[in-house]
Design an enzyme around this catalytic site. Structure first.
Site, mmCIF file in Angstrom:
data_model
loop_
_atom_site.group_PDB
_atom_site.id
_atom_site.type_symbol
_atom_site.label_atom_id
_atom_site.label_comp_id
_atom_site.label_asym_id
_atom_site.label_seq_id
_atom_site.Cartn_x
_atom_site.Cartn_y
_atom_site.Cartn_z
ATOM 1 N N HIS A 99 0.867 -1.185 0.000
ATOM 2 C CA HIS A 99 0.000 0.000 0.000
ATOM 3 C C HIS A 99 0.905 1.236 0.000
ATOM 4 C CE1 HIS A 99 -2.746 2.960 1.870
ATOM 5 N NE2 HIS A 99 -3.732 2.167 1.531
ATOM 6 N N ASP A 117 3.059 -4.307 8.061
ATOM 7 C CA ASP A 117 1.823 -3.543 7.869
ATOM 8 C C ASP A 117 0.670 -4.513 8.096
ATOM 9 O OD1 ASP A 117 -0.481 -2.431 6.893
ATOM 10 O OD2 ASP A 117 0.370 -1.731 5.001
ATOM 11 N N GLN A 121 -4.541 -5.076 6.945
ATOM 12 C CA GLN A 121 -5.535 -6.005 6.388
ATOM 13 C C GLN A 121 -5.501 -7.377 7.055
ATOM 14 O OE1 GLN A 121 -7.906 -5.141 4.416
ATOM 15 N NE2 GLN A 121 -7.175 -3.185 3.647
ATOM 16 N N LYS A 178 -10.800 -0.478 10.309
ATOM 17 C CA LYS A 178 -11.039 -1.665 9.465
ATOM 18 C C LYS A 178 -11.465 -2.859 10.310
ATOM 19 C CE LYS A 178 -7.464 -0.213 6.211
ATOM 20 N NZ LYS A 178 -8.126 0.258 4.997
ATOM 21 N N CYS A 207 -4.791 2.522 -3.643
ATOM 22 C CA CYS A 207 -3.548 3.011 -3.013
ATOM 23 C C CYS A 207 -2.400 2.036 -3.234
ATOM 24 C CB CYS A 207 -3.742 3.261 -1.521
ATOM 25 S SG CYS A 207 -4.967 4.505 -1.161
HETATM 26 N N1 PMP Z 1 -1.897 -0.629 4.513
HETATM 27 C C1 PMP Z 1 -2.856 -1.359 3.957
HETATM 28 C C2 PMP Z 1 -2.552 -2.741 3.481
HETATM 29 C C3 PMP Z 1 -4.151 -0.841 3.833
HETATM 30 O O1 PMP Z 1 -5.107 -1.577 3.260
HETATM 31 C C4 PMP Z 1 -4.410 0.465 4.315
HETATM 32 C C5 PMP Z 1 -5.798 1.073 4.195
HETATM 33 N N2 PMP Z 1 -6.383 0.942 2.950
HETATM 34 C C6 PMP Z 1 -3.366 1.176 4.892
HETATM 35 C C7 PMP Z 1 -2.122 0.600 4.979
HETATM 36 C C8 PMP Z 1 -3.556 2.563 5.414
HETATM 37 O O2 PMP Z 1 -4.421 2.569 6.496
HETATM 38 P P1 PMP Z 1 -4.974 3.947 7.079
HETATM 39 O O3 PMP Z 1 -5.547 4.694 5.899
HETATM 40 O O4 PMP Z 1 -6.037 3.536 8.049
HETATM 41 O O5 PMP Z 1 -3.842 4.661 7.697
#
Ligand code: PMP
Length: 407
Positions: free
Chosen positions: A121, A198, A201, A224, A361
């Site tokens: 991401h 990270d 997910q 999430k 993203c």
């Molecule tokens: N890493 C991953 C794998 C994600 O799916 C996301 C959210 N889509 C993020 C990081 C970022 O999370 P946040 O926007 O809550 O900071």
């Protein structure tokens, strides 16, 4: 709790969208919130809203107990050794940026390497790009295999004694791939690097044990996993966090302040400058209670069934490409031939079905897939097989709508 009982806890699910019952399949972007979480927030604001760690008054004590009690719930939830290793932040993005800005700036220099993957991401790419640019370090990528997985052989080849940081997502928000982060952490350590995971997910969908993974840092977002927006967690091993400098300075995080110098509070508060995210943490604690009551193993099994059921049916529809490996978490990213994913999402929305369309993203991953965008349906504990059927019917309708029945 069975799925119907679980659904009863989520008021938002019981509504019509565009004259159809809502089918919410955008859980990888953010999950819905159960009454247990909404009530916890309500109670906090109605009954004991107050700042924490300061007053000797009763409400202040209740708020502090709620906030610090949530920290202990998080500690247990991810099996950290100590509450000192649990830092409340805004979300995964802030957590990863904190590691890059604090640990990274102090420990990465010219000629060093930072290793990530092309499936990350943006939140787990850009902080490392910026760190590499600022320090003269090299950013290296573990290549992906054709099915969107990582091989440990490739990890062994990419990580070297020059590597200072390895940062990998546990679960891909696009492919659903579950990466072997425990094994990658062992390779990182063998080379003297730290392992950053990270967990945005993975944490909502499977049992997490940071001690078993032996990662050095682990980041996730509350929103999430049934908690409010604006709260997340940075886990870090105590011995590393103790040596690290804060990145935000001000109230709450200090011990003594003099005209020209100051000292910091002990862990975890030295990383929590300013009035903390009190309601968010209390909401996260309530979300953890709820998820644990249902059971993380049960949630994982339920989502596994749903995603395999969805993929089996999608395989039968000509012109649909599904991306990623067969073994995955509960999400499916796809394209319909000759239909832009935004059009797919728009037609599905008219049927009351919420899916995501875009680059998720993950622009480098889109490039690797050789597409500009995809659509994605992502499941959670309250989704049902009937909803998968409605979704699949919606896909067929989308194809018909765009006149692609006879591929
Ligand atoms: N890493 C991953 C794998 C994600 O799916 C996301 C959210 N889509 C993020 C990081 C970022 O999370 P946040 O926007 O809550 O900071």
């Amino acid at each position: 709790m069975n799925v119907q009982e679980i659904r009863k806890q989520f008021p938002i699910l019981h509504q019509q969208v565009n004259n159809h019952p809502l089918v919410y399949l955008d859980n990888a972007a953010t999950s819905q919130k159960p009454v247990q979480v909404i009530e916890a927030l309500n109670r906090y604001y109605r009954e004991y809203n107050s700042n924490v760690h300061r007053g000797v008054h009763t409400l202040g004590t209740l708020a502090t107990d709620g906030y610090e009690g949530a920290r202990e719930k998080v500690r247990k939830f991810i099996n950290a050794k100590s509450v000192q290793e649990i830092i409340f932040v805004r979300g995964t993005t802030t957590a990863l940026n904190t590691v890059a800005a604090s640990y990274g700036r102090a420990n990465v220099g010219e000629g060093d390497e930072i290793v990530i993957t092309p499936m990350e991401h943006h939140s787990n790419i850009i902080p490392w790009q910026q760190l590499a640019k600022a320090t003269g370090a090299t950013l290296k990528y573990i290549p992906l295999q054709e099915d969107g997985t990582i091989s440990l052989e490739d990890v062994e080849k990419t990580v070297t004694p020059k590597t200072k940081i390895v940062a990998v997502m546990y679960v891909s928000n696009v492919l659903g791939t579950i990466n072997p982060v425990k094994e990658i952490a062992a390779i990182a350590h063998k080379n003297g690097a730290v392992m950053v995971v990270d967990g945005a997910q993975s944490t909502p969908h499977m049992k997490i044990d940071v001690q078993d993974l032996d990662c050095d840092f682990y980041a996730f977002s509350g929103h999430k996993m049934c908690a409010p927006t604006g709260i997340g967690v940075l886990y870090g091993k105590k011995e590393l966090l103790e040596k690290m400098e804060p990145v935000e300075f001000g109230g709450e995080m200090i011990d003594f302040v003099d005209l020209y110098d100051s000292t910091w509070k002990e862990l975890p508060w030295k990383f929590e400058g300013g009035t903390p995210i009190i309601a968010g943490a209390i909401g996260l604690g309530a979300a953890i209670d709820f998820l644990e009551e249902v059971g993380l193993d049960k949630i994982a099994e339920h989502e596994h069934k749903l995603v395999q059921y969805a993929m089996e049916q999608m395989k039968e529809i000509e012109g649909i490409t599904v991306y990623g490996p067969k073994e995955r978490t509960g999400l499916v990213t796809f394209n319909i031939k000759d239909v832009h994913p935004h059009d797919v999402a728009t037609v599905l929305d008219a049927e009351g079905i919420a899916v995501r369309a875009g680059h998720h993203c993950a622009q480098p991953l889109m490039k690797w897939l050789n597409v500009s965008a995809t659509a994605r349906a992502s499941f959670y504990l309250y989704n049902t097989e009937e909803e998968v059927d409605i979704f699949v019917k919606g896909l067929i309708k989308t194809k018909e709508y765009f006149g692609n029945v006879l591929f």
